[in-house]
Write a protein that holds these residues in place. Structure first.
Motif, mmCIF file in Angstrom:
data_model
loop_
_atom_site.group_PDB
_atom_site.id
_atom_site.type_symbol
_atom_site.label_atom_id
_atom_site.label_comp_id
_atom_site.label_asym_id
_atom_site.label_seq_id
_atom_site.Cartn_x
_atom_site.Cartn_y
_atom_site.Cartn_z
ATOM 1 N N ILE A 201 12.083 8.333 -10.150
ATOM 2 C CA ILE A 201 12.702 6.934 -9.629
ATOM 3 C C ILE A 201 12.103 5.979 -10.333
ATOM 4 C CG2 ILE A 201 13.291 5.761 -7.426
ATOM 5 C CD1 ILE A 201 13.324 8.352 -6.061
ATOM 6 N N ASP A 202 12.949 5.024 -9.980
ATOM 7 C CA ASP A 202 13.316 3.948 -11.283
ATOM 8 C C ASP A 202 12.299 3.131 -10.896
ATOM 9 O OD1 ASP A 202 14.430 4.430 -13.715
ATOM 10 O OD2 ASP A 202 16.065 3.827 -12.687
ATOM 11 N N ASP A 203 12.257 2.835 -9.437
ATOM 12 C CA ASP A 203 11.975 1.987 -8.241
ATOM 13 C C ASP A 203 10.257 2.492 -7.441
ATOM 14 O OD1 ASP A 203 10.809 -0.204 -6.150
ATOM 15 O OD2 ASP A 203 12.437 -0.065 -4.744
ATOM 16 N N ASP A 204 8.987 1.965 -8.513
ATOM 17 C CA ASP A 204 7.813 1.862 -8.188
ATOM 18 C C ASP A 204 7.468 2.132 -6.579
ATOM 19 O OD1 ASP A 204 7.372 3.565 -10.759
ATOM 20 O OD2 ASP A 204 6.058 1.711 -10.815
ATOM 21 N N ASP A 205 8.094 1.405 -6.137
ATOM 22 C CA ASP A 205 7.719 1.430 -4.602
ATOM 23 C C ASP A 205 8.899 1.790 -3.813
ATOM 24 O OD1 ASP A 205 5.616 -0.071 -5.500
ATOM 25 O OD2 ASP A 205 6.820 -2.430 -5.293
ATOM 26 N N TRP A 206 9.061 2.764 -3.874
ATOM 27 C CA TRP A 206 10.618 3.504 -3.154
ATOM 28 C C TRP A 206 9.987 4.131 -1.796
ATOM 29 C CZ3 TRP A 206 11.586 9.016 -2.435
ATOM 30 C CH2 TRP A 206 12.196 9.033 -1.481
ATOM 31 N N LEU A 207 8.760 4.880 -2.545
ATOM 32 C CA LEU A 207 8.354 5.642 -1.098
ATOM 33 C C LEU A 207 7.779 4.516 0.091
ATOM 34 C CD1 LEU A 207 5.009 7.921 -3.331
ATOM 35 C CD2 LEU A 207 7.145 8.257 -1.940
ATOM 36 N N LEU A 208 7.623 3.403 -0.392
ATOM 37 C CA LEU A 208 7.244 2.830 0.678
ATOM 38 C C LEU A 208 8.740 2.024 1.158
ATOM 39 C CD1 LEU A 208 4.204 0.768 -1.018
ATOM 40 C CD2 LEU A 208 4.303 2.468 0.148
ATOM 41 N N GLY A 209 10.009 1.887 0.984
ATOM 42 C CA GLY A 209 11.067 1.472 1.753
ATOM 43 C C GLY A 209 10.871 2.214 3.171
ATOM 44 N N PRO A 210 11.200 0.767 3.676
ATOM 45 C CA PRO A 210 11.159 0.973 5.495
ATOM 46 C C PRO A 210 11.916 2.052 5.301
ATOM 47 C CG PRO A 210 12.296 -0.832 4.782
ATOM 48 C CD PRO A 210 12.069 -0.688 3.475
ATOM 49 N N GLY A 211 13.438 2.568 5.035
ATOM 50 C CA GLY A 211 14.225 3.340 5.330
ATOM 51 C C GLY A 211 13.872 5.230 4.815
ATOM 52 N N LEU A 212 11.852 5.009 4.660
ATOM 53 C CA LEU A 212 11.800 6.583 4.626
ATOM 54 C C LEU A 212 11.800 7.176 5.919
ATOM 55 C CD1 LEU A 212 12.598 8.410 1.799
ATOM 56 C CD2 LEU A 212 9.788 7.911 1.366
ATOM 57 N N ALA A 213 10.789 6.272 6.521
ATOM 58 C CA ALA A 213 10.214 6.525 7.725
ATOM 59 C C ALA A 213 11.113 7.282 8.163
ATOM 60 C CB ALA A 213 9.428 5.190 8.618
ATOM 61 N N PRO A 214 12.109 7.439 9.370
ATOM 62 C CA PRO A 214 12.922 7.865 10.019
ATOM 63 C C PRO A 214 13.202 8.887 9.386
ATOM 64 C CG PRO A 214 14.281 6.258 9.544
ATOM 65 C CD PRO A 214 12.872 5.797 8.936
ATOM 66 N N VAL A 215 12.948 9.498 8.405
ATOM 67 C CA VAL A 215 13.836 10.842 7.277
ATOM 68 C C VAL A 215 12.661 11.459 7.397
ATOM 69 C CG1 VAL A 215 14.423 11.728 5.961
ATOM 70 C CG2 VAL A 215 15.499 9.068 5.933
ATOM 71 N N LEU A 216 11.277 10.757 7.080
ATOM 72 C CA LEU A 216 10.094 11.895 6.951
ATOM 73 C C LEU A 216 9.834 12.522 8.862
ATOM 74 C CD1 LEU A 216 7.729 9.910 4.269
ATOM 75 C CD2 LEU A 216 9.558 11.849 3.587
ATOM 76 N N HIS B 252 1.797 6.504 -8.994
ATOM 77 C CA HIS B 252 2.494 6.657 -7.392
ATOM 78 C C HIS B 252 1.267 6.610 -6.529
ATOM 79 C CE1 HIS B 252 6.068 7.685 -9.635
ATOM 80 N NE2 HIS B 252 5.873 6.906 -9.160
ATOM 81 N N LEU B 253 -0.153 7.302 -7.134
ATOM 82 C CA LEU B 253 -0.791 7.750 -6.085
ATOM 83 C C LEU B 253 -1.535 7.069 -4.870
ATOM 84 C CD1 LEU B 253 -2.851 9.962 -8.156
ATOM 85 C CD2 LEU B 253 -0.796 10.716 -6.529
ATOM 86 N N PRO B 254 -1.395 5.469 -4.663
ATOM 87 C CA PRO B 254 -2.205 4.161 -4.408
ATOM 88 C C PRO B 254 -0.912 4.235 -2.892
ATOM 89 C CG PRO B 254 -2.391 3.514 -6.205
ATOM 90 C CD PRO B 254 -1.844 5.227 -6.369
ATOM 91 N N ARG B 255 0.274 4.335 -3.583
ATOM 92 C CA ARG B 255 1.407 4.551 -2.802
ATOM 93 C C ARG B 255 2.067 5.715 -1.694
ATOM 94 N NH1 ARG B 255 2.213 2.298 -8.089
ATOM 95 N NH2 ARG B 255 3.891 0.149 -7.613
ATOM 96 N N LEU B 256 1.664 6.828 -2.120
ATOM 97 C CA LEU B 256 1.654 7.884 -1.380
ATOM 98 C C LEU B 256 1.086 7.481 -0.695
ATOM 99 C CD1 LEU B 256 2.437 10.505 -1.296
ATOM 100 C CD2 LEU B 256 0.242 11.978 -2.778
ATOM 101 N N LEU B 257 -0.582 7.525 -0.871
ATOM 102 C CA LEU B 257 -2.400 7.468 -0.329
ATOM 103 C C LEU B 257 -1.019 6.693 1.527
ATOM 104 C CD1 LEU B 257 -4.876 7.897 1.369
ATOM 105 C CD2 LEU B 257 -5.290 5.671 -0.009
ATOM 106 N N ARG B 258 -1.140 5.661 0.684
ATOM 107 C CA ARG B 258 -0.519 4.569 2.520
ATOM 108 C C ARG B 258 0.862 5.876 3.142
ATOM 109 N NH1 ARG B 258 1.326 -0.855 -0.066
ATOM 110 N NH2 ARG B 258 2.299 -1.440 2.030
ATOM 111 N N VAL B 259 1.702 5.929 2.994
ATOM 112 C CA VAL B 259 2.779 7.426 3.070
ATOM 113 C C VAL B 259 1.819 8.069 3.971
ATOM 114 C CG1 VAL B 259 4.670 9.023 2.489
ATOM 115 C CG2 VAL B 259 4.292 6.391 1.573
ATOM 116 N N VAL B 260 1.716 8.635 3.439
ATOM 117 C CA VAL B 260 0.627 9.848 4.031
ATOM 118 C C VAL B 260 -0.260 9.098 5.434
ATOM 119 C CG1 VAL B 260 -1.783 11.425 3.566
ATOM 120 C CG2 VAL B 260 -0.157 11.096 1.928
#
Length: 281
Positions: free
Chosen positions: A110-125, A143-151
Motif C-alpha cells: 500500500i502506497d500510504d505508509d499511514d494506511w493502518l492509522l486511517g479512521p475508517g479502519l477501526a470499525p472494520v477491525l 510500518h511497525l510503529p504504526r502497527l503498534l498503535r493499531v494493536v
C-alpha cells in the motif's frame, strides 16, 4: 499436531497476482497442494494455514473452495477490501465461510505508509474481532510503529505479525527492527509468525545468518507466542522448504518438547483454529 502456519497456492491464469512476474522464475508457475504434499510428508506436518497472495476477494473464495475439499488445510487467511464503503458487511459475509480464520491486507504494497492509522479502519477491525477473525499483519519494518498503535487500539482483536516483520537481514540494518519488535511483544494480543526470514537474508544464506533475528523474536515473544510457517512456495526463491524448516529447528535447539510442539503447531491451532471452533484433529 504439526501445522505449517503460512503457505500459498496459486494459478497464474487467474490474473490477480500482479506482483508475480517472470523475473521470479523459480515461482512463476502454478503451485497447488499436490506440489506441497511431499514437503509436508517429509516434515511430518499434518495441517496447514493457507494464506492469500492476491488482493482480491475472488482469490479468497478460490482458496476457501479449495480448502473445503482438502483435509490438510485447516484454515484460510483471506483478503477483503478494508476501504470499501460496505467493508463491515463484507467481513460478516466472508466470516460465514467455515474455514475462514483471518484476513490479511497487503500493507507492504500500500502506497500510504499511514494506511493502518486511517479512521475508517477501526470499525472494520472491530467487526473482525466480533467474528473472532485474526488480523495477519504483512508489513515492513517502517510500518511497525504504526502497527503498534493499531494493536493498542484493538485489544480484543488477535494480531499475527507475518514474517517477523521482515527484518533487513541482507543489509544487517536491524537495530530499529529489534527495538520495535520488543515493543510489539509487550502487547498480549499479538504473536509472531516465524516465516519469511530466508527471503530477507543474503543469497546463499546459512542458518547462522538468521540466528540474531530468531533469537530476538524468541527472547521477546517466547515459545508460546511464536508460530512456524514455511511461506512456501515463496521460500523457493531462497533455498526451499526443507532448508528453511531445518534452519528453524536448528535455531530453536533447546526448546522443551512442549515448547517445540507449540511453535511448530500448537500455537497455530490455538490462535487460528480453537477460538473459532475450526477443525484441528
Amino acid at each position: 499436531m504439526r501445522i505449517d502456519a503460512h503457505h500459498h497456492v496459486w494459478t497464474l491464469a487467474r490474473g490477480d497476482y500482479r506482483w508475480l512476474t517472470p523475473d521470479l522464475a523459480p515461482i512463476y508457475r502454478d503451485f497447488d497442494l499436490s506440489d506441497l504434499a511431499p514437503h509436508l510428508s517429509a516434515g511430518g506436518i499434518e495441517g496447514t494455514i493457507l494464506v492469500q497472495a492476491a488482493p482480491t476477494e475472488a482469490e479468497t473464495r478460490f482458496l476457501l473452495d479449495l480448502a473445503e475439499h482438502a483435509e490438510i488445510v485447516r484454515g484460510v487467511v483471506g483478503w477483503t477490501d478494508f476501504d470499501a464503503a460496505d467493508g463491515i458487511a463484507r467481513i460478516a459475509d466472508m466470516a460465514a465461510r467455515e474455514l475462514l480464520v483471518g484476513l490479511r491486507p497487503m500493507v507492504q504494497d500500500i502506497d500510504d505508509d499511514d494506511w493502518l492509522l486511517g479512521p475508517g479502519l477501526a470499525p472494520v477491525l472491530a467487526e473482525m474481532a466480533a467474528h473472532v477473525l485474526v488480523f495477519d499483519a504483512l508489513v515492513l519494518p517502517r510500518h511497525l510503529p504504526r502497527l503498534l498503535r493499531v494493536v493498542d487500539r484493538h485489544p480484543n482483536l488477535q494480531f499475527v505479525l507475518d514474517h517477523c516483520g521482515k527484518p533487513r537481514l541482507a543489509s544487517g540494518d536491524i537495530a530499529e527492527w529489534r527495538r520495535d519488535i520488543a515493543r510489539l511483544a509487550e502487547r498480549p494480543n499479538l504473536v509472531c509468525k516465524v516465516s519469511g526470514l530466508a527471503t530477507e537474508a543474503a543469497r546463499d544464506w546459512r542458518a547462522e545468518d538468521l540466528r540474531e533475528a530468531v533469537g530476538h523474536v524468541r527472547a521477546c515473544f517466547g515459545p508460546r507466542r511464536m508460530l512456524w510457517g514455511s511461506d512456501w512456495p515463496v521460500v523457493n526463491l531462497a533455498g526451499g522448504y526443507a532448508k528453511w524448516l531445518a534452519a528453524a529447528q536448528t535455531l530453536l535447539p533447546d526448546l522443551s518438547p512442549e515448547e517445540r510442539d507449540a511453535v511448530f503447531g500448537g500455537n497455530a491451532a490455538r490462535i487460528y483454529l480453537s477460538k473459532r471452533g475450526r477443525r484441528i484433529s
